[in-house]
Enzyme design. Structure first.
Site, PDB file in Angstrom:
ATOM      1  N   ASP A 381       0.827  -1.206   0.000  1.00 27.54           N
ATOM      2  CA  ASP A 381       0.000   0.000   0.000  1.00 27.54           C
ATOM      3  C   ASP A 381       0.866   1.262   0.000  1.00 27.54           C
ATOM      4  O   ASP A 381       1.956   1.286   0.573  1.00 27.54           O
ATOM      5  CB  ASP A 381      -0.908  -0.006   1.230  1.00 27.54           C
ATOM      6  CG  ASP A 381      -2.033   1.016   1.117  1.00 27.54           C
ATOM      7  OD1 ASP A 381      -2.338   1.442  -0.005  1.00 27.54           O
ATOM      8  OD2 ASP A 381      -2.591   1.382   2.162  1.00 27.54           O
ATOM      9  N   GLY A 382       0.328   2.311  -0.649  1.00 25.22           N
ATOM     10  CA  GLY A 382       0.961   3.622  -0.584  1.00 25.22           C
ATOM     11  C   GLY A 382       1.646   4.081  -1.848  1.00 25.22           C
ATOM     12  O   GLY A 382       2.306   5.125  -1.851  1.00 25.22           O
ATOM     13  N   ARG A 385       0.069   7.542  -2.974  1.00 26.31           N
ATOM     14  CA  ARG A 385       0.426   8.639  -2.068  1.00 26.31           C
ATOM     15  C   ARG A 385       1.922   8.957  -2.138  1.00 26.31           C
ATOM     16  O   ARG A 385       2.331  10.103  -1.991  1.00 26.31           O
ATOM     17  CB  ARG A 385       0.007   8.269  -0.636  1.00 26.31           C
ATOM     18  CG  ARG A 385      -1.503   8.367  -0.415  1.00 26.31           C
ATOM     19  CD  ARG A 385      -1.896   7.780   0.932  1.00 26.31           C
ATOM     20  NE  ARG A 385      -1.818   6.327   0.914  1.00 26.31           N
ATOM     21  CZ  ARG A 385      -1.742   5.577   2.017  1.00 26.31           C
ATOM     22  NH1 ARG A 385      -1.704   6.150   3.210  1.00 26.31           N
ATOM     23  NH2 ARG A 385      -1.695   4.270   1.926  1.00 26.31           N
ATOM     24  N   TRP A 386       2.733   7.942  -2.378  1.00 28.55           N
ATOM     25  CA  TRP A 386       4.176   8.170  -2.564  1.00 28.55           C
ATOM     26  C   TRP A 386       4.415   9.109  -3.748  1.00 28.55           C
ATOM     27  O   TRP A 386       5.241  10.027  -3.675  1.00 28.55           O
ATOM     28  CB  TRP A 386       4.868   6.835  -2.798  1.00 28.55           C
ATOM     29  CG  TRP A 386       6.350   6.894  -3.006  1.00 28.55           C
ATOM     30  CD1 TRP A 386       7.322   6.806  -2.053  1.00 28.55           C
ATOM     31  CD2 TRP A 386       7.026   7.055  -4.257  1.00 28.55           C
ATOM     32  NE1 TRP A 386       8.570   6.900  -2.629  1.00 28.55           N
ATOM     33  CE2 TRP A 386       8.410   7.061  -3.991  1.00 28.55           C
ATOM     34  CE3 TRP A 386       6.613   7.198  -5.583  1.00 28.55           C
ATOM     35  CZ2 TRP A 386       9.379   7.195  -4.990  1.00 28.55           C
ATOM     36  CZ3 TRP A 386       7.560   7.339  -6.573  1.00 28.55           C
ATOM     37  CH2 TRP A 386       8.928   7.335  -6.283  1.00 28.55           C
ATOM     38  N   HIS A 398       3.085   3.368  -8.988  1.00 27.83           N
ATOM     39  CA  HIS A 398       3.017   1.924  -9.231  1.00 27.83           C
ATOM     40  C   HIS A 398       4.256   1.440  -9.987  1.00 27.83           C
ATOM     41  O   HIS A 398       4.745   0.336  -9.727  1.00 27.83           O
ATOM     42  CB  HIS A 398       1.744   1.588  -9.994  1.00 27.83           C
ATOM     43  CG  HIS A 398       0.500   1.944  -9.240  1.00 27.83           C
ATOM     44  ND1 HIS A 398       0.119   1.309  -8.084  1.00 27.83           N
ATOM     45  CD2 HIS A 398      -0.440   2.919  -9.461  1.00 27.83           C
ATOM     46  CE1 HIS A 398      -1.006   1.841  -7.632  1.00 27.83           C
ATOM     47  NE2 HIS A 398      -1.366   2.820  -8.448  1.00 27.83           N
ATOM     48  N   TRP A 430     -10.994  -1.534  -9.297  1.00 27.15           N
ATOM     49  CA  TRP A 430     -11.573  -1.086 -10.566  1.00 27.15           C
ATOM     50  C   TRP A 430     -12.280   0.263 -10.409  1.00 27.15           C
ATOM     51  O   TRP A 430     -12.605   0.907 -11.409  1.00 27.15           O
ATOM     52  CB  TRP A 430     -12.565  -2.129 -11.090  1.00 27.15           C
ATOM     53  CG  TRP A 430     -11.919  -3.407 -11.494  1.00 27.15           C
ATOM     54  CD1 TRP A 430     -11.943  -4.586 -10.821  1.00 27.15           C
ATOM     55  CD2 TRP A 430     -11.134  -3.650 -12.669  1.00 27.15           C
ATOM     56  NE1 TRP A 430     -11.220  -5.544 -11.489  1.00 27.15           N
ATOM     57  CE2 TRP A 430     -10.724  -5.002 -12.630  1.00 27.15           C
ATOM     58  CE3 TRP A 430     -10.750  -2.855 -13.751  1.00 27.15           C
ATOM     59  CZ2 TRP A 430      -9.934  -5.569 -13.635  1.00 27.15           C
ATOM     60  CZ3 TRP A 430      -9.963  -3.426 -14.749  1.00 27.15           C
ATOM     61  CH2 TRP A 430      -9.567  -4.754 -14.690  1.00 27.15           C
ATOM     62  N   LEU A 490      11.254 -20.459  -3.573  1.00 25.64           N
ATOM     63  CA  LEU A 490      10.170 -19.585  -3.128  1.00 25.64           C
ATOM     64  C   LEU A 490       8.941 -19.737  -4.025  1.00 25.64           C
ATOM     65  O   LEU A 490       9.054 -19.730  -5.250  1.00 25.64           O
ATOM     66  CB  LEU A 490      10.653 -18.133  -3.154  1.00 25.64           C
ATOM     67  CG  LEU A 490       9.597 -17.053  -2.902  1.00 25.64           C
ATOM     68  CD1 LEU A 490       9.135 -17.089  -1.453  1.00 25.64           C
ATOM     69  CD2 LEU A 490      10.143 -15.674  -3.271  1.00 25.64           C
ATOM     70  N   ARG A 553      -5.655  -2.261   8.356  1.00 26.76           N
ATOM     71  CA  ARG A 553      -6.791  -3.123   8.029  1.00 26.76           C
ATOM     72  C   ARG A 553      -6.317  -4.163   7.018  1.00 26.76           C
ATOM     73  O   ARG A 553      -5.302  -3.974   6.340  1.00 26.76           O
ATOM     74  CB  ARG A 553      -7.958  -2.315   7.473  1.00 26.76           C
ATOM     75  CG  ARG A 553      -7.626  -1.464   6.265  1.00 26.76           C
ATOM     76  CD  ARG A 553      -8.845  -0.679   5.773  1.00 26.76           C
ATOM     77  NE  ARG A 553      -8.481   0.184   4.645  1.00 26.76           N
ATOM     78  CZ  ARG A 553      -8.031   1.425   4.751  1.00 26.76           C
ATOM     79  NH1 ARG A 553      -7.877   1.964   5.961  1.00 26.76           N
ATOM     80  NH2 ARG A 553      -7.729   2.152   3.686  1.00 26.76           N
ATOM     81  N   THR A 554      -7.058  -5.243   6.891  1.00 25.69           N
ATOM     82  CA  THR A 554      -6.637  -6.338   6.010  1.00 25.69           C
ATOM     83  C   THR A 554      -7.273  -6.285   4.629  1.00 25.69           C
ATOM     84  O   THR A 554      -6.860  -7.023   3.723  1.00 25.69           O
ATOM     85  CB  THR A 554      -6.952  -7.698   6.658  1.00 25.69           C
ATOM     86  OG1 THR A 554      -8.359  -7.776   6.914  1.00 25.69           O
ATOM     87  CG2 THR A 554      -6.179  -7.857   7.960  1.00 25.69           C
ATOM     88  N   GLU A 566      -0.319 -13.292  12.226  1.00 25.99           N
ATOM     89  CA  GLU A 566       0.186 -12.158  12.997  1.00 25.99           C
ATOM     90  C   GLU A 566       0.163 -10.931  12.084  1.00 25.99           C
ATOM     91  O   GLU A 566       0.579 -11.017  10.923  1.00 25.99           O
ATOM     92  CB  GLU A 566       1.621 -12.431  13.467  1.00 25.99           C
ATOM     93  CG  GLU A 566       1.742 -13.580  14.451  1.00 25.99           C
ATOM     94  CD  GLU A 566       1.097 -13.255  15.787  1.00 25.99           C
ATOM     95  OE1 GLU A 566       1.174 -12.078  16.213  1.00 25.99           O
ATOM     96  OE2 GLU A 566       0.509 -14.168  16.406  1.00 25.99           O
TER      97      GLU A 566
END
Length: 624
Positions: A381-382, A385-386, A398, A430, A490, A553-554, A566
């Site tokens: 997230d962010g 705003r960045w 992005h 969207w 991974l 928040r999730t 966690e």
């Protein structure tokens, strides 16, 4: 004397097209006598061992048939090596491994002394095929030689996907290269999966007598359990009421799975004809299985020639018309072979490199094994705003965020994380502006084209809905997933057009469908049944859910998997993060006590969870 009736002449353009196609097909087999002999051998192997597959290949454009023969002959050779009677399983597995290894070497050299492998090498080079996704299928064939047992339909289905899907993808690649792509409808992906399941189930029922004679029981235990005594009877070759009921149940299930009338709507008529004819032939095979009765345990059932002709004759007429109206691309001469380390189309999943080091040379902290999470999920997230903070359009954030994404993957590999899941684009996103949405999706496509993780031990997966996404992006995501499916490092899951509630809703729908088809008992459903119908049943629960951007928040992210996760929230915007932030989050996770409703275990000494001395402390990110 009666005059022999003359056949109705085909349209001139069809005749001309057919002649040109056959001429192009002969030219593609090359002037090299050894290569032409190799392709002819592949054709003979396909025709003798798999008449139905050979008939379907004949519905393909003539220019593609030699390549199809070569690829399917390779399947047949490997299967024969894995199923050689009177040979120890270890010896059969060694033969499969030797043939597979020789093919890899031949692809690098650009030639082969083995006629089948020579045809495969020529096909891969001439059509620019990426054969790396066949590694998993070949490895599976080696495992087949050692014997197989499946506990449930989920394990059986996973094996089917490893065994069959890669070879089908090669046919799709060929059609794309020729300019007649087999475009799969995005809203019908579940139909394609069911179709492949049905195909493999029919193959197993057909080969039941052969498998039983070799001591193989490939039907899952979950299918056998409702019919007490059936497994023992099958093992002893006895036809009993339990066996008859089992076969009736499985043939009905297979018929439902291959009968998908909407699957080919909107598809090019050539590939659609191939798939529709394949479904018709499989239903004929099911008729033969049902009619076989006790002889099913002594010999493979076969439909009559007349039944085959009734299906194939009109299919060939449709095929001739469809391809006569389709301009096809014929490849030129085969390019030189590429080296093992070159990023060419014929390279394989070998020579994987470690991730690049951090520019400052820092190393990951030492984390005790019992304090290391297995699965970290990140809400990135962010970005917008960045960008706004720097006077840039939101969509530029992005693009900047991709560097942080690369860092997370590098850091996860270095610290030994097994699963990393990234929230890239939600079903709610969207609602954003068109330019921002376009930039996000273009950035994802650019990443797939550039392949920053191509040489890393990363298995890439995509979770989300295909609808609304561009078709080329969906196909690129699935190709990358297929290409990296055998990697063991991974597992990187990228969530695009993903919503947690949507995932649960679709899983419930899949479970309801399974109950309707008799695969599960709705009165005995448990959490494990639900989990098996999730998009990725093997995805472990999230241990640590991390969100950047100063939000707590999730946001509808992995609600099923993250029930006991966690939570870790940090103020910095996503583009300002690098692998040190991931390590810091994992270190913080290691200090927490996870109860899951039980009495907490004593926390080990904090000394074990401190970063190694050579890792400088990560400065706290400023709040924005």
């Amino acid at each position: 004397m009666r005059t022999k009736p003359q056949p109705t002449p085909a349209p001139l353009h069809s005749v001309t097209h057919a002649r040109r196609s056959r001429a192009a097909s002969r030219a593609l087999m090359g002037e090299d006598p050894a290569l032409r002999a190799g392709y002819r051998l592949c054709r003979r192997i396909t025709r003798q061992h798999d008449p139905a597959i050979y008939a379907l290949v004949q519905l393909m454009p003539a220019v593609l048939r030699p390549a199809c023969w070569a690829l399917w002959a390779a399947v047949t050779v490997l299967d024969d090596l894995a199923d050689t009677p009177d040979t120890e399983p270890a010896q059969r597995a060694a033969r499969v491994e030797a043939w597979t290894r020789a093919l890899k070497q031949d692809l690098t050299a650009g030639t082969s002394t083995d006629p089948v492998r020579y045809a495969v090498v020529d096909t891969a080079g001439r059509w620019r095929l990426d054969l790396s996704d066949l590694q998993g299928a070949m490895a599976r064939t080696r495992e087949d030689a050692l014997g197989l047992r499946f506990t449930d339909w989920a394990a059986w289905r996973a094996w089917c996907n490893e065994e069959i899907v890669p070879w089908g993808d090669q046919a799709r690649q060929l059609l794309e290269r020729a300019g007649a792509p087999m475009t799969l409808r995005l809203d019908r992906h579940a139909d394609y999966e069911q179709f492949m399941d049905g195909t493999q189930l029919i193959n197993m029922l057909t080969d039941l007598s052969t498998d039983l004679a070799q001591g193989h029981m490939l039907l899952p235990q979950e299918a056998l359990e409702p019919f007490p005594g059936a497994e023992a009877d099958l093992t002893q070759g006895r036809w009993s009421p339990a066996v008859a009921a089992l076969i009736a149940e499985l043939t009905a299930l297979a018929r439902r799975r291959v009968t998908r009338p909407a699957m080919t709507r909107g598809m090019h008529p050539g590939p659609a004809n191939v798939l529709d004819t394949a479904a018709d032939l499989m239903r004929l095979q099911l008729d033969a299985i049902e009619a076989a009765g006790p002889t099913l345990l002594t010999r493979p059932p076969r439909p009559s020639v007349a039944a085959h002709t009734r299906v194939l004759l009109p299919a060939r007429l449709r095929s001739a018309l469809a391809w006569s109206l389709t301009p096809l691309t014929v490849p030129g001469p085969r390019p030189p072979a590429v080296g093992v380390g070159d990023p060419g189309p014929a390279t394989h999943d070998t020579g994987l490199r470690p991730p690049p080091p951090h520019p400052d040379g820092v190393r990951p902290p030492r984390i005790a094994a019992d304090r290391m999470p297995s699965h970290v999920a990140v809400i990135m997230d962010g970005n917008g705003r960045w960008a706004e903070q720097r006077g840039l359009p939101r969509h530029e954030g992005h693009r900047a965020g991709t560097a942080a994404l690369h860092e997370m993957v590098y850091g996860a590999l270095e610290i030994g994380l097994r699963h990393l899941t990234l929230y890239t684009f939600s079903t709610e996103n969207w609602k954003r502006g068109t330019e921002e949405i376009t930039t996000i999706l273009e950035t994802v496509r650019h990443e797939l084209d550039e392949g920053p993780f191509r040489d890393l031990d990363v298995r890439q997966r995509w979770s989300g809905r295909p609808d609304k996404l561009p078709e080329d992006l969906v196909h690129a995501l699935r190709r990358e997933q297929q290409r990296t499916r055998t990697r063991t490092g991974l597992t990187l899951t990228v969530c695009i057009n993903y919503g947690g509630r949507d995932e649960i809703t679709r899983t419930a729908a899949a479970l309801a469908q399974a109950a309707r088809e008799g695969e599960v008992d709705p009165h005995l459903l448990g959490e494990d049944d639900f989990a098996r119908h999730l998009p990725y049943p093997d995805m472990p629960d999230v241990d640590l859910l991390w969100r950047t951007g100063n939000e707590q928040r999730t946001s509808n992210f992995l609600p099923w998997h993250a029930t006991y996760a966690e939570l870790h929230f940090t103020p910095g915007y996503w583009p300002d993060n690098d692998r040190r932030d991931l390590w810091q989050a994992i270190t913080e996770y290691g200090r927490r006590q996870r109860r899951h409703g039980a009495v907490p275990a004593p926390l080990a000494s904090p000394e074990k969870h401190r970063p190694s001395p050579d890792v400088p402390a990560r400065p706290a990110c400023p709040r924005h």
